[in-house]
Design an enzyme around this catalytic site. Structure first.
Site, mmCIF file in Angstrom:
data_model
loop_
_atom_site.group_PDB
_atom_site.id
_atom_site.type_symbol
_atom_site.label_atom_id
_atom_site.label_comp_id
_atom_site.label_asym_id
_atom_site.label_seq_id
_atom_site.Cartn_x
_atom_site.Cartn_y
_atom_site.Cartn_z
ATOM 1 N N HIS A 176 1.608 4.498 -2.940
ATOM 2 C CA HIS A 176 1.738 5.962 -2.921
ATOM 3 C C HIS A 176 2.970 6.412 -3.698
ATOM 4 O O HIS A 176 2.944 7.443 -4.382
ATOM 5 C CB HIS A 176 1.826 6.460 -1.478
ATOM 6 C CG HIS A 176 0.540 6.370 -0.725
ATOM 7 N ND1 HIS A 176 -0.642 6.929 -1.184
ATOM 8 C CD2 HIS A 176 0.231 5.804 0.471
ATOM 9 C CE1 HIS A 176 -1.606 6.697 -0.312
ATOM 10 N NE2 HIS A 176 -1.112 6.018 0.700
ATOM 11 N N HIS A 213 3.098 8.862 -6.925
ATOM 12 C CA HIS A 213 4.015 9.996 -7.031
ATOM 13 C C HIS A 213 4.799 9.940 -8.339
ATOM 14 O O HIS A 213 4.914 10.935 -9.055
ATOM 15 C CB HIS A 213 4.970 10.002 -5.832
ATOM 16 C CG HIS A 213 5.786 11.249 -5.726
ATOM 17 N ND1 HIS A 213 6.891 11.346 -4.913
ATOM 18 C CD2 HIS A 213 5.682 12.454 -6.343
ATOM 19 C CE1 HIS A 213 7.409 12.552 -5.018
ATOM 20 N NE2 HIS A 213 6.695 13.244 -5.882
ATOM 21 N N HIS A 270 0.837 -1.209 0.000
ATOM 22 C CA HIS A 270 0.000 0.000 0.000
ATOM 23 C C HIS A 270 0.869 1.256 0.000
ATOM 24 O O HIS A 270 0.609 2.197 -0.766
ATOM 25 C CB HIS A 270 -0.913 0.000 1.229
ATOM 26 C CG HIS A 270 -1.661 1.290 1.415
ATOM 27 N ND1 HIS A 270 -2.871 1.549 0.814
ATOM 28 C CD2 HIS A 270 -1.352 2.408 2.134
ATOM 29 C CE1 HIS A 270 -3.275 2.755 1.146
ATOM 30 N NE2 HIS A 270 -2.382 3.298 1.952
ATOM 31 N N GLU A 271 1.891 1.288 0.862
ATOM 32 C CA GLU A 271 2.752 2.477 0.925
ATOM 33 C C GLU A 271 3.538 2.664 -0.363
ATOM 34 O O GLU A 271 3.742 3.789 -0.819
ATOM 35 C CB GLU A 271 3.698 2.386 2.128
ATOM 36 C CG GLU A 271 2.997 2.356 3.483
ATOM 37 C CD GLU A 271 1.996 3.490 3.679
ATOM 38 O OE1 GLU A 271 2.171 4.570 3.076
ATOM 39 O OE2 GLU A 271 1.019 3.296 4.430
#
Length: 233
Positions: free
Chosen positions: A101, A105, A97-98
């Site tokens: 991100h 980006h 999940h991280e």
């Protein structure tokens, strides 16, 4: 009206507590589902970054529990100790999940860009807004809604910005989870049982953001009613 608001706040507070408790229990449960591939959260993160052609993001360990986050300013995926070193379904879900991100980006995902631009403003407005509203109401009561009214309205505007931020966070978080789950599935990183655990973990994590956004909206509406909903003599 006031009674209805307090009932609503009470319901949201209970929902927040229930969802948070459920998330912790889910994380604890799926932390016992060990991965057949034997990869740690850090290794999962590194592989997902590489598979997406991202080589300028560092995967780091951070203290605390459920403190995982991606920092776009220094391009770091920060994983809590219970995720970084562990080799289970919960750790895989959070790590992916991280990285989701980080992929957002790298691909200039518009909602993440918008959210990132709001961070400096929200970091100030979320703390300043309630103070300005209360000060404004006190001054307004003593000065016939003169300068105090405008101070309170300014505080309300800042609170509205913070509320908008909480709702913009929702698609950002859901999109990161969708990217994570899609990658885990397409690369056959997890067994069927492990994938189900990862999916369930991310589902409950997303619900914490939903409850937070609703709580922020309820607070905004309450103060708006205090300023504009009362009778004027």
């Amino acid at each position: 009206m006031a009674l209805g608001y307090y009932i609503l706040i009470g319901i949201i507070a209970l929902a927040s507590y229930a969802v948070s408790a459920k998330l912790k229990s889910k994380f604890a449960y799926y932390s016992k589902v060990h991965l057949r591939n034997g990869m740690s959260g850090a290794e999962i993160a590194q592989k997902m970054l590489a598979d997406n052609g991202i080589y300028d993001v560092k995967v780091m360990s951070t203290s605390g529990s459920l403190t995982d986050h991606y920092n776009p300013a220094n391009k770091t995926v920060n994983l809590s100790e219970s995720v970084y070193n562990q080799r289970n379904a919960a750790a895989a879900a959070v790590a992916a999940h991280e990285v989701g991100h980080a992929v957002q980006h790298a691909q200039a995902y518009s909602m993440l860009q918008f959210r990132s631009k709001m961070v400096p403003v929200v970091s100030v407005s979320s703390n300043l807004a309630p103070i300005l509203i209360i000060i404004g109401i006190v001054l307004g009561a003593a000065a016939n809604m003169g300068i105090g009214f405008y101070v309170a309205v300014f505080g309300l505007v800042l609170m509205a910005i913070a509320t908008l931020f909480s709702f913009i966070t929702l698609p950002v978080e859901y999109d990161a989870s969708n990217r994570a789950l899609a990658w885990l599935k397409s690369k056959n990183m997890l067994s069927q049982q492990e994938y189900a655990g990862a999916e369930d973990s991310l589902k409950w994590a997303a619900r914490t953001y939903v409850v937070a956004a609703l709580g922020s909206l309820a607070m905004l509406l309450y103060w708006a009613l205090q300023l504009f909903g009362g009778s004027r003599d």
